[in-house]
Design an enzyme around this catalytic site. Structure first.
Site, PDB file in Angstrom:
ATOM      1  N   ASP A 102       0.808  -1.221   0.000  1.00  0.00           N
ATOM      2  CA  ASP A 102       0.000   0.000   0.000  1.00  0.00           C
ATOM      3  C   ASP A 102       0.843   1.274   0.000  1.00  0.00           C
ATOM      4  O   ASP A 102       1.864   1.364   0.681  1.00  0.00           O
ATOM      5  CB  ASP A 102      -0.853  -0.029   1.278  1.00  0.00           C
ATOM      6  CG  ASP A 102      -1.758   1.163   1.423  1.00  0.00           C
ATOM      7  OD1 ASP A 102      -2.755   1.226   0.691  1.00  0.00           O
ATOM      8  OD2 ASP A 102      -1.471   2.036   2.273  1.00  0.00           O
ATOM      9  N   GLU A 132       1.472  -0.646  -5.034  1.00  0.00           N
ATOM     10  CA  GLU A 132       0.567   0.461  -5.352  1.00  0.00           C
ATOM     11  C   GLU A 132       1.339   1.763  -5.331  1.00  0.00           C
ATOM     12  O   GLU A 132       1.709   2.267  -4.275  1.00  0.00           O
ATOM     13  CB  GLU A 132      -0.580   0.560  -4.343  1.00  0.00           C
ATOM     14  CG  GLU A 132      -1.587   1.633  -4.750  1.00  0.00           C
ATOM     15  CD  GLU A 132      -2.181   2.437  -3.609  1.00  0.00           C
ATOM     16  OE1 GLU A 132      -3.259   3.018  -3.809  1.00  0.00           O
ATOM     17  OE2 GLU A 132      -1.583   2.501  -2.525  1.00  0.00           O
TER      18      GLU A 132
HETATM   19  C1  GLC Z   1      -3.798   3.496  -0.338  1.00  0.00           C
HETATM   20  C2  GLC Z   1      -5.110   2.764  -0.235  1.00  0.00           C
HETATM   21  C3  GLC Z   1      -6.151   3.713   0.297  1.00  0.00           C
HETATM   22  C4  GLC Z   1      -5.727   4.188   1.665  1.00  0.00           C
HETATM   23  C5  GLC Z   1      -4.330   4.807   1.619  1.00  0.00           C
HETATM   24  C6  GLC Z   1      -3.763   4.980   2.986  1.00  0.00           C
HETATM   25  O1  GLC Z   1      -3.816   4.481  -1.313  1.00  0.00           O
HETATM   26  O2  GLC Z   1      -5.459   2.192  -1.449  1.00  0.00           O
HETATM   27  O3  GLC Z   1      -7.416   3.122   0.343  1.00  0.00           O
HETATM   28  O4  GLC Z   1      -6.642   5.133   2.141  1.00  0.00           O
HETATM   29  O5  GLC Z   1      -3.426   4.006   0.910  1.00  0.00           O
HETATM   30  O6  GLC Z   1      -3.401   3.758   3.527  1.00  0.00           O
END
Ligand code: GLC
Ligand code: MG
Length: 576
Positions: free
Chosen positions: A222, A295
């Site tokens: 993440d 991500e």
């Molecule tokens: C990422 C997740 C999102 C979350 C953020 C903080 O972007 O996909 O849903 O709010 O990280 O952890």
């Protein structure tokens, strides 16, 4: 070569042979994202859970999923719906127990489905034991987070920098107990871990090992670009970030250019280190390879470094958000082609492409690009080379659900105001999965759901779509079946815009049929000469997949030099 070397080589080969067939399972895999709160509720509390997921794993099999990644299921006060982890080693009771998780893994194994977990390295919850101890100044944990006493201007204490949180307002929150500010790139309830402390790096690697030993096949990592901030100077101070002149709201994340808080070079190296843990565990545990999906909304050249740098391997699947981030309802075929080429042409040698069209943070395909393009987009997603990533419900054509300001629960929106929340809220894409036409779409037996069920659930649901030959679901399944063909699995790709309205993608492999996806993005009838676009087609082509916009049926023939496309029609053709 000496006999001994030869012998060793043969032994090594023999040892590795049994796993060789599975070694590359992920290279042409179908990944599916489950948002656990909204997939299936088994206990009637209106929130999805692990038992619910286990009950529905056969559905994933039905649609041909290889591996599923689950948004966080760990102990959490749910300030950001699980992206604020209080205990990295436990399951939140809302989702179930560790035993439920073990059962989920066992069932997934039976079905030959792989479970991938969400790993949130950037921050924990402020209710995490590590943070509580850090705030208390305990020696072992005092530098687990980023603390700073701030600066005093005209006798008034201020945060150390102007940095703004992704969810609005300062990235620094004052902690009375510790008498210092702590850094949080997201909510104040999500303090950033300090990756300049080697103990933190080790602690987080242990988290990876723990879940891999349990039997998960990897992680979606993440918010990777946020993990490191630029190092403090010798006095422990940080620099302010420069402004974006076109934004006037000083609380808004886009008010600043995030040159010190995102995409620091150390972040790439950390991903390489996480990959080393994956390799270490592959050796320890044997069996199929484990994978990392990262991500990162970041520039292409940065993303390509996530794959590796020649010396070090990184993430096998740096999420490709090119289409997700840059297409809109008005994009023409040139834009589609450009974005597809961006990834294909810049990917390092030997790496695999991946295509992400949706997730729990972004507007749904139908709502973003038009409901009449849903099948075409899935055709593109599933006939491109490499890895497809589908967010739950996109195979059904689920749409964003409008939710009023009063009913909005997403913190990203709740921290804004009634005028702005619609631009920020992620609730519309997180509504309950639509299983059937029973009350609350068969998502729960309880009286209510944590977010409203879409009004259209009687039309858009698994049960109904199973029975309609050209439903989104059945087209998705047909496309998925094609992916087992050698051409789709391993073939080359050529992507071309045929004028502004038509996108064409050809997959070809020696001694195999070629497959051509043709998408009419517009409302005019189009006549396309594919011979002018691609080499080595047969004079006639057969229809392999059609949609409800098509006049033609599966197995019909067309001349390659005059393919007629109805408004917004997408098709897959094959050479004969
Ligand atoms: C990422 C997740 C999102 C979350 C953020 C903080 O972007 O996909 O849903 O709010 O990280 O952890
Ligand atoms: Mg529940």
């Amino acid at each position: 070569m000496s006999n001994r070397t030869l012998l060793t080589l043969c032994c090594l080969l023999a040892l590795s042979l049994p796993t060789l067939a599975d070694y590359d399972w992920w290279r042409s895999a179908q990944f599916y994202q489950i948002y656990p709160r909204s997939f299936k509720d088994s206990d009637g509390d209106g929130i999805g859970d692990l038992v619910g997921i286990t009950q529905q794993l056969s559905y994933l099999k039905e649609i041909g999923v290889t591996a599923t990644w689950l948004s966080p299921i760990f102990t959490s006060p749910m300030a950001d719906f699980g992206y604020d982890v209080a205990d990295f080693y436990n399951i939140d009771p809302m989702f179930g127990t560790m035993e439920d998780f073990d059962n989920l893994l066992a069932r997934a194994n039976q079905l030959n489905l792989k479970i991938i977990l969400d790993f949130v390295p950037n921050h924990s919850s402020d209710e995490c034991d590590w943070f509580v101890r850090s705030a208390a100044g305990e020696e072992e944990y005092k530098d687990f987070y980023v603390w700073h006493t701030g600066k005093v201007v005209n006798g008034i204490r201020q945060p150390p920098t102007n940095w703004i949180s992704v969810f609005r307002g300062s990235q620094w929150t004052w902690h009375e107990g510790r008498q210092a500010y702590y850094l949080h790139q997201f909510l104040a309830k999500q303090p950033d871990l300090n990756y300049r402390n080697p103990k933190v790096v080790e602690a987080m690697k242990d988290v990876l090992r723990f879940w891999l030993r349990k039997g998960v096949y990897g992680f979606r990592i993440d918010a990777v670009p946020h993990v490191f901030e630029a190092a403090a100077d010798k006095n422990g101070d940080f620099l302010d970030e420069p402004r974006n002149e076109y934004v006037s709201d000083p609380e808004d994340y886009s008010y600043l250019q995030h040159i010190y808080t995102t995409n620091q070079p150390e972040t790439i190296d950390l991903v390489y280190q996480f990959r080393e843990v994956i390799e270490e565990m592959n050796v320890e545990l044997g069996g199929d390879d484990r994978v990392l999906l990262t991500e990162a909304y970041a520039p292409l050249d940065v993303l390509m470094q996530y794959y590796g740098n020649g010396t070090h391997n990184g993430s096998q699947i740096p999420f490709n958000f090119e289409l997700l981030s840059n297409l809109n309802i008005n994009s023409d075929a040139y834009k589609y082609s450009e974005l597809l080429h961006n990834w294909l042409d810049n990917m390092p040698e030997g790496q695999v492409a991946n295509w992400v069209l949706g997730n729990h943070d972004q507007s749904r395909i139908g709502s973003r690009l038009g409901t009449d393009r849903i099948d075409s987009i899935n055709m593109m997603l599933l006939t491109l080379p490499g890895i497809s990533v589908t967010y739950q419900g996109e195979e059904l054509g689920m749409e964003d659900v409008w939710i009023s300001w009063e009913d909005t629960v997403d913190p990203q929106a709740c921290q804004s105001n009634p005028n702005e929340f619609e631009r920020l809220t992620r609730d519309p894409v997180r509504t309950p999965f639509q299983w059937n036409d029973e009350p609350l779409a068969g998502f729960t037996d309880g009286p209510k759901t944590w977010l409203p069920v879409a009004d259209n659930y009687k039309l858009v649901n698994v049960k109904r779509e199973r029975g309609i030959p050209l439903s989104h679901l059945n087209i998705y399944k047909q496309l998925r079946a094609l992916r087992d063909l050698p051409t789709l699995k391993r073939g080359d790709v050529t992507v071309n815009a045929v004028g502004p309205n038509v996108l064409a993608i050809k997959r070809s492999l020696k001694n195999e049929k070629s497959y051509i996806t043709v998408i009419n993005l517009n409302n005019d009838v189009e006549l396309v000469n594919l011979d002018a676009v691609f080499a080595e087609l047969t004079a006639e082509l057969s229809y392999v997949v059609v949609s409800d916009k098509s006049l033609r049926r599966k197995d019909d023939l067309t001349h390659a030099n005059s393919v007629l496309l109805m408004p917004k029609e997408g098709i897959v053709l094959a050479t004969v």
